[in-house]
Write an enzyme that holds these catalytic residues in place. Sequence first.
Site, short mmCIF file in Angstrom:
data_model
loop_
_atom_site.label_atom_id
_atom_site.label_comp_id
_atom_site.label_asym_id
_atom_site.label_seq_id
_atom_site.Cartn_x
_atom_site.Cartn_y
_atom_site.Cartn_z
N ASP A 184 -0.38 -5.37 12.94
CA ASP A 184 -0.96 -6.69 12.79
C ASP A 184 -1.83 -6.72 11.54
O ASP A 184 -2.13 -5.67 10.96
CB ASP A 184 -1.72 -7.14 14.04
N TYR A 203 -4.93 -6.96 8.80
CA TYR A 203 -6.30 -6.45 8.78
C TYR A 203 -7.22 -7.50 9.40
O TYR A 203 -7.05 -8.71 9.19
CB TYR A 203 -6.74 -6.16 7.35
N PHE A 262 0.02 -4.18 5.21
CA PHE A 262 -0.64 -3.10 4.49
C PHE A 262 -1.28 -3.53 3.17
O PHE A 262 -2.01 -2.76 2.55
CB PHE A 262 0.31 -1.91 4.24
N HIS A 278 2.35 6.98 11.86
CA HIS A 278 1.68 5.89 11.16
C HIS A 278 0.78 6.46 10.05
O HIS A 278 0.23 7.55 10.20
CB HIS A 278 0.83 5.07 12.15
#
Length: 231
Positions: A67, A69, A80, A189
């Site tokens: 999701d 920031y 990202f 991740h």
Amino acid sequence: MHDIPLFPAAWHSALTPWGGPLAVDAVLPVLRASYQSGTTFPPASYVWRALESCPPDEVKVVILGQDPYHGPGQADGLAFSVPEGQPLPPSLRNIFKELTADLGATPPAQGDLTAWAKQGVLLLNTSLTVRAGAPGSHADGRWDPLISAILTYLNAQNRPIAFWLWGAHAQQRGRQLSNTNHLVIRSAHPSPLGAYRGFWGSKPFSTTAEWFKTHGVASPKWTTDQSTFEG
């Protein structure tokens, strides 16, 4: 103002056979309510930005995030990515470190990944919004039908597409990727909590470039020096 922009026309057309427009119609009331009831990221004008920046017939690589920031000024609608001038979040800093280790090249000088999106990199979060200060707050299923429609459409394409599934969340959403014409890279991740479990050394950039080369497809240019790595 929290005006929701129109869903991108090219994606609306592409997703029609897969239920995408119905999913958009279903989420719009909830989306409007989210922006009206409290601070929600990214800004409403950016909610479709990943799709706006990368038309369906131009997708080469899908980087699947979780999701946006959840801090002020960070979310820009691309997974990202952060606006130019914002400090690099830890996950993006680790992505750039792996890029350097993988290609031996200089990563982008700032965190705005628009240049990647314009080259066919779909920077897609599985939840397109988040409540300020509350990570995962909109991962309640509201976005699942739309994300599923997008991934189903892309899975059905016969042109080579690379999917990067980072972390258990993305890998779970990627279970519907069954087309053997595509490359699917699964690893940990890039967040500091997970990178040591297999993100480091996973080499997604060079692996994808070499795979594209076998298909006669030009790889996106990931670095600041466009001549450093031709892919």
